[in-house]
Design a protein around this motif. Structure first.
Motif, short mmCIF file in Angstrom:
data_model
loop_
_atom_site.label_atom_id
_atom_site.label_comp_id
_atom_site.label_asym_id
_atom_site.label_seq_id
_atom_site.Cartn_x
_atom_site.Cartn_y
_atom_site.Cartn_z
N ASP A 152 0.84 -1.19 0.00
CA ASP A 152 0.00 0.00 0.00
C ASP A 152 0.87 1.24 0.00
OD1 ASP A 152 -2.31 -1.55 0.23
OD2 ASP A 152 -2.24 -1.51 2.42
N HIS A 153 0.45 2.24 -0.74
CA HIS A 153 1.13 3.54 -0.70
C HIS A 153 0.14 4.64 -1.05
CE1 HIS A 153 1.43 2.74 -5.05
NE2 HIS A 153 1.48 4.05 -5.17
N TYR A 154 0.47 5.85 -0.66
CA TYR A 154 -0.39 7.00 -0.93
C TYR A 154 -0.10 7.51 -2.33
CZ TYR A 154 -2.79 11.43 -0.46
OH TYR A 154 -3.64 12.49 -0.65
N ASP A 155 -1.12 7.65 -3.14
CA ASP A 155 -0.99 8.17 -4.50
C ASP A 155 -1.54 9.60 -4.50
OD1 ASP A 155 -1.56 8.91 -7.22
OD2 ASP A 155 -1.43 6.79 -7.76
N GLU A 156 -0.65 10.56 -4.73
CA GLU A 156 -1.05 11.97 -4.69
C GLU A 156 -2.07 12.30 -5.77
OE1 GLU A 156 2.01 14.91 -4.38
OE2 GLU A 156 3.20 13.64 -3.06
N LYS A 157 -1.92 11.73 -6.97
CA LYS A 157 -2.87 12.01 -8.06
C LYS A 157 -4.28 11.57 -7.70
CE LYS A 157 0.44 11.82 -11.85
NZ LYS A 157 0.84 11.14 -13.09
N GLN A 158 -4.38 10.40 -7.05
CA GLN A 158 -5.69 9.89 -6.68
C GLN A 158 -6.16 10.43 -5.33
OE1 GLN A 158 -6.22 5.66 -7.12
NE2 GLN A 158 -4.76 5.57 -8.81
N GLY A 159 -5.22 10.96 -4.55
CA GLY A 159 -5.56 11.48 -3.24
C GLY A 159 -6.00 10.40 -2.28
N ALA A 160 -5.47 9.19 -2.48
CA ALA A 160 -5.89 8.07 -1.64
C ALA A 160 -4.78 7.03 -1.56
CB ALA A 160 -7.14 7.42 -2.24
N VAL A 161 -4.95 6.12 -0.64
CA VAL A 161 -4.04 5.00 -0.52
C VAL A 161 -4.44 3.96 -1.56
CG1 VAL A 161 -3.26 3.12 0.98
CG2 VAL A 161 -3.62 5.40 1.93
N VAL A 162 -3.48 3.49 -2.33
CA VAL A 162 -3.75 2.46 -3.34
C VAL A 162 -2.93 1.21 -3.02
CG1 VAL A 162 -4.33 4.10 -5.16
CG2 VAL A 162 -1.97 3.38 -4.89
N THR A 163 -3.45 0.08 -3.44
CA THR A 163 -2.77 -1.19 -3.22
C THR A 163 -2.19 -1.67 -4.55
OG1 THR A 163 -4.27 -1.77 -1.44
CG2 THR A 163 -3.04 -3.57 -2.43
N GLU A 164 -0.89 -1.95 -4.54
CA GLU A 164 -0.22 -2.49 -5.71
C GLU A 164 -0.05 -3.99 -5.50
OE1 GLU A 164 0.75 -0.98 -8.48
OE2 GLU A 164 0.25 1.05 -7.85
N PRO A 165 -0.37 -4.80 -6.50
CA PRO A 165 -0.17 -6.24 -6.34
C PRO A 165 1.32 -6.57 -6.34
CG PRO A 165 -0.81 -5.71 -8.59
CD PRO A 165 -0.89 -4.43 -7.79
N GLY A 166 1.65 -7.82 -6.04
CA GLY A 166 3.05 -8.25 -6.11
C GLY A 166 3.63 -7.96 -7.49
N MET A 167 4.93 -8.03 -7.61
CA MET A 167 5.61 -7.69 -8.86
C MET A 167 5.23 -8.64 -10.00
SD MET A 167 9.45 -6.70 -7.73
CE MET A 167 9.78 -5.04 -7.20
N THR A 168 5.19 -8.08 -11.19
CA THR A 168 4.97 -8.87 -12.39
C THR A 168 6.29 -9.51 -12.82
OG1 THR A 168 5.49 -7.04 -13.87
CG2 THR A 168 3.19 -7.25 -13.16
N VAL A 169 6.22 -10.42 -13.77
CA VAL A 169 7.45 -11.04 -14.28
C VAL A 169 8.36 -9.97 -14.86
CG1 VAL A 169 8.41 -12.63 -15.99
CG2 VAL A 169 6.41 -13.30 -14.66
N GLY A 170 7.81 -9.02 -15.59
CA GLY A 170 8.62 -7.94 -16.16
C GLY A 170 9.33 -7.13 -15.09
N GLN A 171 8.64 -6.84 -14.00
CA GLN A 171 9.25 -6.10 -12.90
C GLN A 171 10.32 -6.93 -12.20
OE1 GLN A 171 5.49 -5.28 -10.99
NE2 GLN A 171 5.62 -3.10 -11.49
N LEU A 172 10.08 -8.25 -12.08
CA LEU A 172 11.07 -9.13 -11.48
C LEU A 172 12.33 -9.20 -12.33
CD1 LEU A 172 8.69 -11.98 -10.32
CD2 LEU A 172 9.95 -10.42 -8.83
N ILE A 173 12.16 -9.23 -13.65
CA ILE A 173 13.32 -9.26 -14.56
C ILE A 173 14.12 -7.96 -14.41
CG2 ILE A 173 14.00 -9.21 -17.00
CD1 ILE A 173 11.61 -11.14 -17.51
N GLU A 174 13.42 -6.84 -14.33
CA GLU A 174 14.10 -5.55 -14.15
C GLU A 174 14.83 -5.51 -12.81
OE1 GLU A 174 12.93 -0.88 -13.54
OE2 GLU A 174 11.57 -2.13 -14.71
N LEU A 175 14.18 -5.99 -11.76
CA LEU A 175 14.80 -6.02 -10.44
C LEU A 175 16.04 -6.91 -10.45
CD1 LEU A 175 14.87 -5.34 -7.43
CD2 LEU A 175 13.28 -7.26 -7.06
N ALA A 176 15.96 -8.06 -11.10
CA ALA A 176 17.11 -8.95 -11.19
C ALA A 176 18.30 -8.24 -11.82
CB ALA A 176 16.75 -10.21 -11.98
N GLY A 177 18.05 -7.48 -12.86
CA GLY A 177 19.12 -6.72 -13.51
C GLY A 177 19.74 -5.71 -12.57
N ARG A 178 18.91 -5.03 -11.77
CA ARG A 178 19.43 -4.04 -10.82
C ARG A 178 20.19 -4.70 -9.68
NH1 ARG A 178 14.78 -0.93 -8.80
NH2 ARG A 178 13.40 -2.28 -9.98
#
Length: 85
Positions: free
Chosen positions: A56-82
């Protein structure tokens, strides 16, 4: 261990204390299942809960707390590179 005056101290050294982790596996193919990528980035040092759990994190554009799901495969691949994998 003795010094020049002949005084002796006991020295205890613990190297890599705790459980030893398994070796880092080979980098998976980009088409590998998400579970394989999760295991890989965890072996590189990522926290399993962070990469798989919703956050969960606060999104200023939405003015509310939003929930992000776990990382996608694409995000995991990017994280692995980092993380050097």
């Amino acid at each position: 261990m003795s010094d020049s005056a002949g005084l002796t101290d006991e020295v205890l050294v613990v190297v890599n204390g705790g459980a030893r982790s398994n070796a880092i596996p080979d980098r998976p193919a980009d088409t590998a299942a998400k579970a394989v990528w999760v295991d890989y980035v965890v072996a590189l040092g990522a926290d399993r809960t962070f990469v798989t759990g919703a956050t969960d994190h606060y999104d200023e554009k939405q003015g509310a707390v939003v929930t992000e799901p776990g990382m996608t495969v694409g995000q995991l691949i990017e994280l692995a590179g980092r993380l050097g994998g």
